[in-house]
Design an enzyme around this catalytic site. Structure first.
Site, PDB file in Angstrom:
ATOM      1  CE  LYS A 182      58.140  47.000  41.667  1.00 27.18           C
ATOM      2  NZ  LYS A 182      59.515  46.710  42.107  1.00 27.18           N
ATOM      3  CG  ASP A 204      57.047  47.596  33.596  1.00 24.79           C
ATOM      4  OD1 ASP A 204      56.633  48.143  32.557  1.00 24.79           O
ATOM      5  OD2 ASP A 204      58.247  47.309  33.760  1.00 24.79           O
ATOM      6  CG  MET A 230      63.047  55.657  36.598  1.00 18.41           C
ATOM      7  SD  MET A 230      63.298  54.003  37.302  1.00 18.41           S
ATOM      8  CE  MET A 230      65.068  54.025  37.596  1.00 18.41           C
TER       9      MET A 230
END
Length: 516
Positions: free
Chosen positions: A56, A34, A171
């Site tokens: 992502k 990722d 996040m």
């Protein structure tokens, strides 16, 4: 059926992966990664490893989770060892459990390799302990991702506001305002310490400190970007960083930062050398060696090596491509017994030694003009030369050979292309910018032109060899540092010598913002 290893890559700094995880990465047949995986870690995979990007980020997903699950299942059917490389730890908001459930449904063998989680490591590298005696006896990790119909984080603010200890939000940068207002509305005092650490443990780490009353405004003014970790609690007021002359230094010696444009293999050598010289490297443009149109012709020529007396290599990449093709075509290495080998310089000669062969000829100066002139005198009448090299190879070499009546077969067996890394967006944080090839110069300046990135005036440009220097003069203003000896060690020594002289003339320092 292969085995899938879920490997936690750590918080960003490639040095923070576990020994077990690194070993698996270096030996795997396929890696599914990722966007939080370090560029340097991807350089560790063996040649021929299949790399699949499934990253992502906010607002854009390269692959859905269902697609990623399917890719892992397909890879397990094709490859013996598959690494699923995930930022931080696979089980800390990494959806590793969902991927394992998919593997279990197909009865695919798997193993989980724990990773250093950013929830602890990122604050730590900013000097913030998540626990501290008498201040915080616990810490709580919360996802800042949206999970409500209103598009806001699904946080139980009344519970969090009353919870003792340190709150760590992962996040959640894009929802910092909602998080702050939610905590304050639920009773958390506005004077509570808070910090936001952007791109923690990397060369671009940036820390913004404040309180719940002003952290949102300070972050907006600092223009920090994700990924970021939000810390709320009294420990966010700590800054356990060693300071020298009033400058925070993250507990380590100040290091100048060198941005590098090179292939992963060459980058590793440069990284090792600059680390020994007390400098930190950052990959700003990754070069990739690809097959060129005449690679198939090389396969044909390997079947009639008896026609040649010399093989001439003008780069380490040429050596690698030649012997990889030799192996792929199952040509007995004993067919090389009658051949003599010429190389452009010591670096290419060292690569040749890795295959158990010592060069019969190295020019007195590692440049194409000198190579062409001196090599022409070495070749005897009637001898034929095979030259497997880059598609951008200098015409001067073959022109000199032709003028001297030397028979040769010049094959463009590989090409080199490049792509900017995410670090190209922080050139202002670098002290040096280094180029190892003319093709790297072209790729880098094409990339920054497309992205409309401007080079900072303070950057010192370094390069290897006259060809690269000439390309820099065409694309830029040339290079202030050119290695006298055009190989990896010569380039490192040239930059280190320049840095030593600069320190003697100036007391300027640059703050190091990475945790290494």
């Amino acid at each position: 059926m292969g085995r899938v290893y879920l490997v936690g890559a750590g918080p960003g700094d490639e040095g923070l992966i576990t020994v077990r995880g690194l070993h698996l990465l270096q030996s795997c047949d396929a890696v599914v990664y990722d966007r939080l995986s370090s560029e340097q870690l991807l350089a560790e995979v063996k040649e021929g490893c299949h790399k699949i990007y499934v990253g992502k980020q906010a607002g854009y997903h390269s692959k859905t989770q269902e697609e990623i699950n399917r890719i892992l299942i397909e890879c397990a059917g094709r490859y013996e060892t598959v690494v699923r490389l995930k930022g931080g730890d696979s089980f800390v908001f990494g959806r590793g459990g969902e991927e394992i459930e998919a593997l279990m449904q197909q009865e695919i063998p798997f193993e989980v390799i724990p990773g250093v989680t950013s929830a602890v490591a990122v604050p730590e590298c900013a000097g913030i302990p998540v626990t501290h005696r008498g201040v915080s006896r616990s810490f709580h990790v919360i996802t800042g991702h949206t999970n409500t119909a209103q598009g806001q984080p699904a946080c139980d603010y009344p519970v969090l506001a009353k919870t003792e200890g340190t709150l760590v939000f992962l996040m959640g940068l894009s929802h910092l305002g909602e998080i702050v207002r939610g905590l304050v509305a639920a009773g958390k005092e506005e004077k509570t310490k808070a910090a936001v650490i952007s791109e923690g443990t990397t060369a671009k780490q940036q820390t913004v400190r404040g309180t719940l009353a002003d952290i949102e405004q300070k972050v907006r003014e600092s223009a920090v970007i994700s990924p970021a970790v939000i810390v709320v609690g009294e420990t966010a007021g700590f800054e356990f960083l060693y300071r020298e002359n009033g400058v925070s230094n993250d507990g380590k010696k100040k290091e100048k930062r060198v941005g590098i444009t090179a292939t992963p293999m060459l980058y590793q050598k440069l990284e090792t050398g600059f680390r020994e010289a007390g400098m930190q490297t950052v990959p700003v443009c990754t070069m990739e060696v690809k097959a060129a149109a005449q690679l198939g012709k090389l396969s044909e020529e390997l079947q009639r090596l008896e026609q040649y007396q010399w093989i001439l290599f003008t780069s380490s990449n040429g050596v690698t491509v030649f012997f990889d093709t030799l192996k792929r075509e199952q040509v007995d290495i004993r067919k090389l017994g009658h051949l003599k080998f010429a190389v452009i310089g010591s670096g290419t000669g060292d690569k040749l030694k890795e295959y158990g062969i010592y060069a019969d000829f190295i020019p007195s100066n590692y440049t194409v003009p000198v190579l062409a002139r001196e090599f022409s005198k070495k070749v005897e009448e009637g001898e034929r030369v095979l030259i497997p090299r880059a598609a951008q190879g200098s015409l001067e070499l073959t022109e000199v050979l032709r003028q001297n009546g030397i028979a040769y077969t010049d094959l463009a067996v590989y090409d080199v292309s490049g792509r900017l890394t995410e670090y190209a967006n922080c050139l202002e944080e670098l002290d040096y910018l280094l180029f190892a090839s003319a093709s790297g110069v072209k790729a880098f300046f094409t990339g920054i032109s497309e992205r409309q990135i401007t080079l900072p005036e303070k950057l010192e440009i370094a390069c290897i060899g006259e060809v690269t220097k000439s390309e820099l003069e065409e694309k830029f203003h040339g290079a202030g540092i050119v290695a006298d000896v055009p190989n990896v060690q010569g380039l490192i020594e040239a930059v280190a010598e320049y840095e030593q002289k600069s320190r003697g003339e100036s007391n300027d320092t640059h703050e190091k913002v990475t945790c290494k």
